[in-house]
Scaffold this motif. Structure first.
Motif, PDB file in Angstrom:
ATOM      1  N   GLN A  61       1.314  -1.345  -0.593  1.00  0.00           N
ATOM      2  CA  GLN A  61       0.170   0.140   0.043  1.00  0.00           C
ATOM      3  C   GLN A  61       1.271   1.538   0.020  1.00  0.00           C
ATOM      4  OE1 GLN A  61      -0.507   2.532   2.550  1.00  0.00           O
ATOM      5  NE2 GLN A  61      -2.366   3.536   1.553  1.00  0.00           N
ATOM      6  N   SER A  64       1.323   2.479  -3.717  1.00  0.00           N
ATOM      7  CA  SER A  64       0.024   2.354  -4.387  1.00  0.00           C
ATOM      8  C   SER A  64       0.000   3.743  -4.678  1.00  0.00           C
ATOM      9  CB  SER A  64      -0.484   1.458  -3.799  1.00  0.00           C
ATOM     10  OG  SER A  64      -1.983   1.411  -4.445  1.00  0.00           O
ATOM     11  N   MET A  69      -4.728   1.650  -7.294  1.00  0.00           N
ATOM     12  CA  MET A  69      -6.011   0.787  -7.196  1.00  0.00           C
ATOM     13  C   MET A  69      -6.842   1.017  -7.758  1.00  0.00           C
ATOM     14  SD  MET A  69      -4.462  -0.407  -4.261  1.00  0.00           S
ATOM     15  CE  MET A  69      -5.929  -0.770  -3.645  1.00  0.00           C
ATOM     16  N   GLU A  92      -0.496  -9.306   3.686  1.00  0.00           N
ATOM     17  CA  GLU A  92      -1.337  -8.291   3.705  1.00  0.00           C
ATOM     18  C   GLU A  92      -3.086  -8.489   4.110  1.00  0.00           C
ATOM     19  OE1 GLU A  92      -1.174  -5.963   1.006  1.00  0.00           O
ATOM     20  OE2 GLU A  92       1.114  -6.294   1.083  1.00  0.00           O
TER      21      GLU A  92
END
Length: 261
Positions: A61, A64, A69, A92
């Motif tokens: 994350q 990202s 996403m 995760e």
């Protein structure tokens, strides 16, 4: 988001705007028919920092973005099954895939279920089978393991509601057999989200057809692995550039294995 490759079809393609989910779904659509060999198309989706880190402190994350996403969700919305390694499930905190209204008509037209199946690759079945991923998915979770997997863990997985699929003669999973085993169950549009060890196994086995790589404009340093880990391929396999999108410095690339062109 801007389309950089293939060459823009019109000046509008170079406009920095947010792409809708339908537009992304058309752009990332699977081939019309799966390849004859194995009956499946295996696509990977991974993110990497500029210095090659596959994650930061154990999670993807931090590398990202909102656009990443949206593409992540689109790729899931197009897949029959999401193939993931056991360690990634643990790190995760994987949950069941959910049905999304944006993809409902497209999935129904292709004869797909309401959400992709999560298919977990695990040799020892060291998983928490009390998690919602196994006990309350919209569509039953598949656990891919070897013929010599611990019998008590196999029984526990089945008792939780998972479908256990044998894809290897010994204790471990043969990556060559994974696409084949899923295609035999009508799951031919496959997406793997790693982790690095599983992606390395698919690459070494020659069954990875497509690589969707998000390149984040950040440096991570540290000891994080590359997006693929494991023994080196005897001969590096060549992929051809399929497309490039850009937003806020992130590059969203797609590469197709030469043998699939």
């Amino acid at each position: 988001m801007r389309r950089l490759f293939p060459s823009p079809l019109s000046p509008a393609d170079l406009d920095d705007r947010e792409w809708g989910l339908d537009e992304l779904a058309d752009f990332y659509a699977y081939p019309d028919a799966p390849p004859a060999q194995g009956g499946a198309w295996l696509r990977a989706n991974m993110v990497s920092s500029l210095d090659g880190a596959a994650h930061h402190e154990g999670r993807s994350q931090p590398l990202s973005s909102d656009a990443d996403m949206r593409i992540f969700g689109t790729l899931r919305g197009l897949a029959d099954a999401v193939v993931v390694g056991a360690e990634t499930v643990r790190q995760e905190g994987y949950r069941p895939a959910r049905a999304r209204e944006a993809f409902a008509a497209r999935r129904a037209a292709l004869g797909q279920g309401p959400a992709p199946v999560i298919a977990v690759v695990s040799a020892g079945l060291g998983l928490d089978f009390s998690l919602p991923l196994f006990t309350s998915p919209l569509v039953p979770t598949i656990v891919l393991t070897g013929a010599e997997a611990p019998a008590d863990r196999v029984a526990e997985a089945r008792a939780a509601g998972a479908e256990v699929v044998v894809a290897g003669e010994g204790r471990g999973v043969d990556p060559v057999l994974v696409p084949r085993a899923l295609a035999e169950r009508g799951l031919s549009r496959l997406l793997t989200e790693g982790g690095p060890r599983l992606l390395g196994q698919f690459a070494a086995a020659g069954v990875l057809d497509e690589m969707c790589l998000s390149l984040a404009p950040v440096m991570a340093a540290g000891s994080a692995p590359r997006i693929a880990a494991g023994p080196p391929l005897e001969v590096p396999e060549r992929f051809a550039l399929g497309s490039v999108l850009e937003e806020n410095g992130f590059l969203f690339t797609r590469y197709i294995r030469h043998q699939r062109l």
